[in-house]
Structure formats: C-alpha cells, structure tokens
Design an enzyme around this catalytic site. Structure first.
Site, PDB file in Angstrom:
ATOM      1  N   ARG A 199     -12.357  -7.813  21.920  1.00 56.54           N
ATOM      2  CA  ARG A 199     -13.430  -8.804  22.045  1.00 56.54           C
ATOM      3  C   ARG A 199     -13.819  -8.970  23.513  1.00 56.54           C
ATOM      4  NH1 ARG A 199      -9.916 -11.059  18.164  1.00 56.54           N
ATOM      5  NH2 ARG A 199     -10.922 -11.512  16.151  1.00 56.54           N
ATOM      6  N   HIS A 219     -10.898   7.738   6.638  1.00 59.68           N
ATOM      7  CA  HIS A 219     -10.680   8.093   5.230  1.00 59.68           C
ATOM      8  C   HIS A 219     -11.013   6.902   4.350  1.00 59.68           C
ATOM      9  CE1 HIS A 219      -8.572  11.870   6.181  1.00 59.68           C
ATOM     10  NE2 HIS A 219      -8.023  11.192   7.174  1.00 59.68           N
TER      11      HIS A 219
END
Length: 207
Positions: A183, A117
């Site tokens: 990561r 959104h």
C-alpha cells in the site's frame, strides 16, 4: 482444455485466456534457460560475453546490468530499458509481457510474475491451466530486496517499493509503498532531497 497450436496458445497468453504449455514452447524455454545458465556461470568481468547472452535472451535489452544468478521463464517476453540494475537472484516469470523502463533498480531476490493459475483444483490438475497478465515497471522505480510483483501490476515512475512487499495492485508514480499487500504510505517529497537515510543529510557537492 482443447488442443491449440503453439501460435494459437501464444495468442491466448496475450489475450489473458487460459492456456497450457506446448512442446514447442517448452523447447524454446529450455534453450533460453541454457543461455541463462551460461550467463550465470560467466565471469562478471567478461562484459562482451555477458551482453551477447543478454541480447539473445530478452526481447529488448539496452545498456543495463544484471548480477548473476538470475532466472527467467521465456526471456523474449521481457523488455528492459537503459540504466537498469538487477541485484542477485532476480526472477522473471515472463510467460506474459514484462516491460521495464529506464533506470529501474532491483534489490536482491526480487520476483516479477506475469502468470497465475485458476483457484479451482480441477483446472490445476491435468494440463495445469494458466493465465497471464502483463507487468509494467516505469522509469526510475526502485524495488527493494525480496519484493514480489504479481500479474497485471503497474508500478509508476519514480516510486519506491519497500523491502519484503507483495505488490498485488497498481502503484502510482512518485510514492513510497510497502507491505503485504503493498500500500502507498506517502508521497516522495522535497524532504527526500535533504535526507537519504533517516536523519543523515545529503552532502551536495561532495559526491
């Protein structure tokens, strides 16, 4: 947002533009959720029934296995390859395309999301504007328990996403990645052929 037809709104999803739900889209999604509800209430041993329901729900579904319960938004925007395994409480927010390759493993409580959104509250008020970006998970990847994959992410072939990670950006092939945001911590290497967990050696020829 201006009024668009169902077909036009579906195209806006594919184009990555803002869209809102349409009555036809909500009805189709409700019918899919009814099928998913039947699947979640079915006995695991009833394999023919399970595969019939899975074929009806997804855009593509090969010889893979889903542990109930699972949740899905649309169903027909998700393609699943062969030999995949989905553990309990898988959630697929597939207003946009989700493409899953072969032999992909999902731990419990994994969520894959294609929908977001806008940040500004006025755009999240009346009409609840949304956007979609496709998610691609390539062959032999393994997403451990409680992983969340956000819109627009690609996870490379063979890569492992550690438990509890939130994947916000693309992950290359043949790596171990973890964290929030997720990561890369190392490459998959020859040592991984010798040890399956910490210092526990693989007993080749005994499996």
């Amino acid at each position: 947002m201006a009024k668009y037809s169902y077909k036009e709104m579906e195209q806006r999803k594919l184009d990555g533009k803002l869209f809102t739900d349409t009555p036809r889209g909500l009805i189709k999604a409700t019918l899919v959720k009814q099928l998913v509800g039947r699947f979640n209430r079915s006995w695991a041993i009833n394999i023919p029934k399970r595969f019939i329901i899975e074929k009806l729900v997804f855009k593509k579904f090969s010889m893979s296995w889903i542990e109930p319960p699972f949740n899905v938004s649309v169903g027909k925007n998700t393609s699943i390859g062969t030999g995949c395994y989905f553990n309990f409480n898988m959630t697929l927010v597939d207003d946009g395309p989700i493409n899953i390759g072969d032999n992909v493993l999902f731990g419990p409580n994994v969520t894959v999301i294609t929908t977001g959104h806008p940040v500004h509250p006025e755009l999240r008020d009346k009409g609840a504007a949304m956007y979609c970006a496709p998610v691609n998970i390539h062959n032999n990847a393994w997403l451990c328990s409680n992983v969340v994959v956000l819109p627009g992410v690609t996870i490379g072939e063979n890569s492992v996403i550690a438990a509890g990670s939130v994947v916000t950006k693309d992950i290359p092939a043949n790596v171990v990645a973890m964290g929030n945001p997720c990561r890369v911590v190392r490459e998959i290497n020859e040592n991984d052929k010798q040890y399956y967990y910490k210092e526990k050696s693989i007993e080749y020829g005994k499996l």
